[in-house]
Design a protein around this motif. Structure first.
Motif, mmCIF file in Angstrom:
data_model
loop_
_atom_site.group_PDB
_atom_site.id
_atom_site.type_symbol
_atom_site.label_atom_id
_atom_site.label_comp_id
_atom_site.label_asym_id
_atom_site.label_seq_id
_atom_site.Cartn_x
_atom_site.Cartn_y
_atom_site.Cartn_z
ATOM 1 N N LEU A 115 63.474 17.386 56.974
ATOM 2 C CA LEU A 115 62.061 17.536 56.629
ATOM 3 C C LEU A 115 61.368 16.188 56.765
ATOM 4 C CD1 LEU A 115 59.825 19.395 55.494
ATOM 5 C CD2 LEU A 115 60.536 18.660 53.204
ATOM 6 N N ASN A 116 60.351 16.115 57.622
ATOM 7 C CA ASN A 116 59.586 14.879 57.799
ATOM 8 C C ASN A 116 58.553 14.746 56.684
ATOM 9 O OD1 ASN A 116 60.814 14.181 60.299
ATOM 10 N ND2 ASN A 116 59.516 15.674 61.334
ATOM 11 N N THR A 117 58.673 13.696 55.884
ATOM 12 C CA THR A 117 57.720 13.494 54.784
ATOM 13 C C THR A 117 57.189 12.067 54.728
ATOM 14 O OG1 THR A 117 59.501 12.954 53.224
ATOM 15 C CG2 THR A 117 58.839 15.274 53.379
ATOM 16 N N THR A 118 57.579 11.220 55.690
ATOM 17 C CA THR A 118 57.131 9.829 55.678
ATOM 18 C C THR A 118 56.305 9.540 56.927
ATOM 19 O OG1 THR A 118 59.167 9.080 56.766
ATOM 20 C CG2 THR A 118 59.142 9.099 54.355
ATOM 21 N N GLY A 119 55.777 8.323 57.006
ATOM 22 C CA GLY A 119 54.923 7.986 58.141
ATOM 23 C C GLY A 119 53.670 8.839 58.122
ATOM 24 N N ILE A 120 53.247 9.291 59.270
ATOM 25 C CA ILE A 120 52.023 10.086 59.345
ATOM 26 C C ILE A 120 52.172 11.421 58.623
ATOM 27 C CG2 ILE A 120 52.537 11.289 61.513
ATOM 28 C CD1 ILE A 120 49.580 10.716 62.302
ATOM 29 N N TYR A 121 53.430 11.880 58.466
ATOM 30 C CA TYR A 121 53.668 13.123 57.733
ATOM 31 C C TYR A 121 53.471 12.952 56.229
ATOM 32 C CZ TYR A 121 55.451 15.499 61.860
ATOM 33 O OH TYR A 121 55.556 16.092 63.097
ATOM 34 N N VAL A 142 44.751 9.165 53.636
ATOM 35 C CA VAL A 142 45.449 7.912 53.919
ATOM 36 C C VAL A 142 45.960 7.229 52.658
ATOM 37 C CG1 VAL A 142 44.238 7.510 56.084
ATOM 38 C CG2 VAL A 142 43.242 6.676 53.946
ATOM 39 N N SER A 143 45.423 7.592 51.503
ATOM 40 C CA SER A 143 45.885 6.976 50.255
ATOM 41 C C SER A 143 47.316 7.380 49.917
ATOM 42 C CB SER A 143 44.953 7.359 49.101
ATOM 43 O OG SER A 143 45.029 8.747 48.820
ATOM 44 N N LEU A 144 47.827 8.417 50.581
ATOM 45 C CA LEU A 144 49.187 8.889 50.320
ATOM 46 C C LEU A 144 50.221 8.235 51.238
ATOM 47 C CD1 LEU A 144 48.457 12.736 50.007
ATOM 48 C CD2 LEU A 144 48.822 11.105 48.137
ATOM 49 N N TRP A 145 49.784 7.293 52.071
ATOM 50 C CA TRP A 145 50.665 6.734 53.104
ATOM 51 C C TRP A 145 51.979 6.201 52.537
ATOM 52 C CZ3 TRP A 145 51.364 6.587 58.196
ATOM 53 C CH2 TRP A 145 52.241 5.628 58.714
ATOM 54 N N LYS A 146 53.057 6.563 53.207
ATOM 55 C CA LYS A 146 54.395 6.076 52.882
ATOM 56 C C LYS A 146 55.069 5.696 54.191
ATOM 57 C CE LYS A 146 58.740 7.452 50.661
ATOM 58 N NZ LYS A 146 59.471 8.579 50.013
ATOM 59 N N SER A 147 55.573 4.490 54.276
ATOM 60 C CA SER A 147 56.156 3.997 55.523
ATOM 61 C C SER A 147 57.262 4.917 56.029
ATOM 62 C CB SER A 147 56.716 2.585 55.324
ATOM 63 O OG SER A 147 55.685 1.689 54.986
ATOM 64 N N ALA A 148 57.346 5.030 57.353
ATOM 65 C CA ALA A 148 58.343 5.898 57.975
ATOM 66 C C ALA A 148 59.750 5.363 57.753
ATOM 67 C CB ALA A 148 58.059 6.024 59.466
ATOM 68 N N ASP A 149 60.711 6.271 57.708
ATOM 69 C CA ASP A 149 62.108 5.880 57.523
ATOM 70 C C ASP A 149 62.675 5.216 58.770
ATOM 71 O OD1 ASP A 149 62.117 6.944 54.951
ATOM 72 O OD2 ASP A 149 62.692 8.938 55.663
ATOM 73 N N LEU A 150 62.193 5.620 59.947
ATOM 74 C CA LEU A 150 62.676 5.076 61.210
ATOM 75 C C LEU A 150 61.626 4.162 61.830
ATOM 76 C CD1 LEU A 150 64.240 8.304 62.797
ATOM 77 C CD2 LEU A 150 65.437 6.464 61.597
ATOM 78 N N SER A 151 62.069 3.276 62.697
ATOM 79 C CA SER A 151 61.142 2.418 63.428
ATOM 80 C C SER A 151 60.483 3.211 64.555
ATOM 81 C CB SER A 151 61.878 1.205 64.001
ATOM 82 O OG SER A 151 62.896 1.628 64.899
ATOM 83 N N PHE A 152 59.359 2.708 65.026
ATOM 84 C CA PHE A 152 58.637 3.392 66.095
ATOM 85 C C PHE A 152 59.405 3.268 67.409
ATOM 86 C CE2 PHE A 152 55.491 3.461 69.539
ATOM 87 C CZ PHE A 152 54.885 4.681 69.287
ATOM 88 N N SER A 153 59.537 4.380 68.128
ATOM 89 C CA SER A 153 60.259 4.397 69.398
ATOM 90 C C SER A 153 59.296 4.738 70.530
ATOM 91 C CB SER A 153 61.398 5.426 69.357
ATOM 92 O OG SER A 153 61.986 5.562 70.636
#
Length: 254
Positions: free
Chosen positions: A90-96, A168-179
């Protein structure tokens, strides 16, 4: 049939054909082009060009949203498959973390820019209504699937994260680096689709409706040809790299 069952059936159908159904809007775009001629005459060439460039920016903003979504996700999620839903994690970080459906948001912006570029209000209204009815059922079907698979984790994430308008106030950094390689591998279709849409509509308008000569059109509107040819070249190059090499493959990514 219960409304819940109908939504599920419609959503499954729309999910399977989601890549092609937006093409049905072309049936509305062609008659709208006849009104576009009148609007262009009223607005003048300079203002028309500014508006169209703004619309192009909106479309490529949509592509950027998709790239920011694809670039951070692991394999087994947010795929292009059409036959069945799939989600290994389940994607919940980054833009998700700020919006639950960033890919559909990106698609919306890309197509909205194209619809607005014709400067016909009823076409934009038709697009907004059609996209809402179309995407609502797809999202409903996907959310039923994700809720059944991930249970409380999904319910908690969906309760705090907006479905379509980012917070955007809910932003949480992504678990993976940008590819970037993953983005190039998966999103080269979108860049060409946007370029082709603007090129074809402009060609139909100028060559078909306004009866402008080909040589005159090439000189005056060469930007559309450059945009389209660049899209084709980038598409061909990335497709070859994807099909014939492993340069765009990244372990642990789709």
């Amino acid at each position: 049939m219960k409304l819940r069952d109908r939504f599920g059936r419609d959503g499954a159908f729309l999910f399977r054909w989601r890549s092609y159904l937006p093409l049905l809007l072309l049936g509305f775009a062609i008659p709208a082009l006849f009104q576009t001629v009148q609007v262009e005459q009223y607005m003048g060439a300079a203002l028309t060009h500014v508006w169209v460039y703004f619309c192009i920016a909106v479309s490529y903003l949509g592509l950027l949203v998709r790239c920011l979504s694809i670039g951070f996700i692991p394999a087994g999620t947010s795929g292009r498959g059409t036959k069945r839903l799939r989600a290994d994690v389940l994607n919940t970080t980054g833009i998700y973390s700020i919006v639950r459906n960033p890919l559909y948001l990106g698609n919306f912006l890309a197509m909205l820019g194209i619809a607005m570029s014709l400067m016909v209000w009823w076409l934009v209204a038709v697009f907004l209504l059609a996209y809402w009815l179309y995407i609502e059922r797809i999202i409903w079907t996907e959310e039923e699937f994700l809720s059944a698979k991930f249970g409380q984790s999904y319910d908690e994430w969906s309760a705090r994260t907006p479905a379509f308008i980012p917070n955007v106030s809910l932003w949480k950094s992504a678990d993976l680096s940008f590819s970037l390689r993953t983005v190039l591998r998966r999103e080269y279709h979108g860049a060409l689709a946007i370029a082709a849409a603007y090129f074809c509509l402009e060609a139909i308008l100028d060559l078909g409706i306004e009866r402008q000569g080909w040589s005159e059109w090439v000189v005056e509107d060469h930007v559309w040809i450059y945009l389209f040819l660049t899209g084709i070249m980038v598409y061909a190059m990335l497709m070859i790299l994807k099909k014939r090499t492993n340069l765009l493959s990244v372990p642990g990514r789709e």
